[in-house]
Scaffold this active site. Structure first.
Site, PDB file in Angstrom:
ATOM      1  N   PRO A 183       0.729  -1.426  -0.004  1.00 40.77           N
ATOM      2  CA  PRO A 183       0.149  -0.029   0.032  1.00 40.77           C
ATOM      3  C   PRO A 183       0.812   1.231  -0.079  1.00 40.77           C
ATOM      4  CG  PRO A 183      -0.354  -1.484   1.805  1.00 40.77           C
ATOM      5  CD  PRO A 183       0.664  -1.809   1.439  1.00 40.77           C
ATOM      6  N   GLU A 184       0.891   1.937  -0.989  1.00 38.60           N
ATOM      7  CA  GLU A 184       1.313   3.326  -1.250  1.00 38.60           C
ATOM      8  C   GLU A 184       0.187   4.332  -0.973  1.00 38.60           C
ATOM      9  OE1 GLU A 184       4.414   3.790  -4.256  1.00 38.60           O
ATOM     10  OE2 GLU A 184       4.861   1.663  -3.960  1.00 38.60           O
TER      11      GLU A 184
ATOM     12  N   HIS B 156      -4.296 -13.595  11.102  1.00 40.46           N
ATOM     13  CA  HIS B 156      -3.757 -12.370  10.876  1.00 40.46           C
ATOM     14  C   HIS B 156      -4.936 -11.367  11.318  1.00 40.46           C
ATOM     15  CE1 HIS B 156       0.107 -14.527   9.966  1.00 40.46           C
ATOM     16  NE2 HIS B 156      -0.549 -15.027   9.023  1.00 40.46           N
TER      17      HIS B 156
ATOM     18  N   ARG C 151       2.176  -9.922   7.843  1.00 40.00           N
ATOM     19  CA  ARG C 151       3.573  -9.428   8.177  1.00 40.00           C
ATOM     20  C   ARG C 151       3.758  -8.328   9.345  1.00 40.00           C
ATOM     21  NH1 ARG C 151       5.898  -9.364   1.652  1.00 40.00           N
ATOM     22  NH2 ARG C 151       4.267 -11.156   1.459  1.00 40.00           N
TER      23      ARG C 151
ATOM     24  N   ARG D 248      21.479  18.033  -2.424  1.00 40.67           N
ATOM     25  CA  ARG D 248      21.591  16.552  -2.029  1.00 40.67           C
ATOM     26  C   ARG D 248      22.264  15.991  -2.826  1.00 40.67           C
ATOM     27  NH1 ARG D 248      17.676  14.103   2.010  1.00 40.67           N
ATOM     28  NH2 ARG D 248      16.807  16.084   2.583  1.00 40.67           N
TER      29      ARG D 248
END
Length: 290
Positions: free
Chosen positions: A2-3, A107, A126, A169
DNA sequence: ACTCGGTCCTGAAGGC
DNA sequence: TGCCTTCAGGACCGAG
């Protein structure tokens, strides 16, 4: 995993189910995920009404009528599953597909029983996910939210901002875009995809990208995320949408997980390459990403 | 101040 | 077939 687009998809899926509903019971089946749950989390959730669902970066924010906000992070395998607690079966009024009763899963870590007959289950094999409770007022000062950069789909994200944030950077643009302090909500997949769309190599030094190319990059990031949200989020491997159906944006990836395949650009004869960059796979076309 | 690598966790996938 | 190893990933944290 999931982003931002997947979390937004989950938020939109949960919105009609949870908004205005009261949690008649919160089952907390283990003491922690990535971190310990906050003190008395079950008690602080039980009896509370959900006023609003928001998203910040990859965090889901559930505002409660107690003045507290439940913060949820899905980690990489976290899912929110919606099912019926009763046998009513029909959920047309909710505007989302609702699962039939599923077998309990080991889970299923947190189960929220709502007074509208729905049950929202947080499942995360996880356990990279997280939950916390914080005061709704001043929520942005929370440790996990305080340092996060602008929302890429918001007004504060533009090439002038990016130019300033990346100035000096020495790290690669890939690493910089994964840094939540620079821009919120991007993960490995969408950084690969956005760099591909912008024609920028993941190896390029962040501080060495011209202003015109940063303009392309901000556009590419916005377009990539917007397209993904429109497609309902991705379903990479074990990820499922809030409504339990597999998403389908994974079929639209142009470089991610396409090692050895031809570049998706009609005019390019390149082949997608993969290499490991700070412990993560980067996929790109060496021909058209410079 | 910045950058990098280690770490957590489990299931899927690949090799022999 | 089955066991073993490797890999995937977000983000904090400590080391350099």
């Amino acid at each position: 995993m999931p982003e931002l687009p997947e979390v937004e998809t989950v938020r939109r899926g949960l919105e009609p189910v949870m908004t205005g509903a009261r949690m008649i019971l919160a089952e907390v089946r283990r003491p922690d995920l990535r971190w310990p749950f906050p003190d008395r989390m079950a008690e602080r959730l039980t009896g509370r009404r959900v006023e609003r669902l928001r998203r910040r970066a990859k965090y889901l924010l559930v505002d409660l009528d107690s003045g507290e906000t439940l913060l949820v992070h899905l980690g990489m395998s976290g899912r929110m599953l919606v099912s019926r607690d009763d046998d009513a079966g029909d959920s047309q009024d909710l505007g989302v597909y609702v699962h039939p009763h599923g077998a309990a899963d080991r889970h299923d870590h947190v189960v929220l029983h709502l007074d509208n007959g729905c049950r929202v289950t947080f499942n995360d094999p996880r356990r990279f996910g997280a939950m916390d409770l914080l005061p709704t007022v001043g929520e942005a000062d929370h440790k996990l939210l305080a340092a996060i950069g602008p929302e890429p789909l918001g007004n504060g994200f533009h090439s002038a901002y990016l130019a300033e944030a990346l100035a000096g950077r020495g790290s690669t643009i890939k690493a910089a875009l994964l840094d939540q302090k620079i821009v919120a909500g991007l993960g490995n997949i969408y950084v690969c995809e956005a760099l591909y769309r912008a024609g920028i190599s993941p190896k390029r030094k962040a501080g060495r990208i011209g202003r015109d190319r940063l303009e392309s990059l901000t556009t590419a990031i916005r377009d990539t995320l917007s397209d993904a949200i429109a497609a309902g989020g991705s379903s990479l491997r074990d990820y499922r949408q809030a409504d339990g159906e597999l998403g389908y944006f994974q079929h639209a990836f142009r470089v991610y997980d396409r090692e050895g395949k031809p570049c998706a650009r009609e005019t390019c004869s390149g082949t997608v390459a993969r290499f490991v960059q700070s412990g993560r796979s980067s996929f790109y076309c060496p021909q058209c990403q410079r």
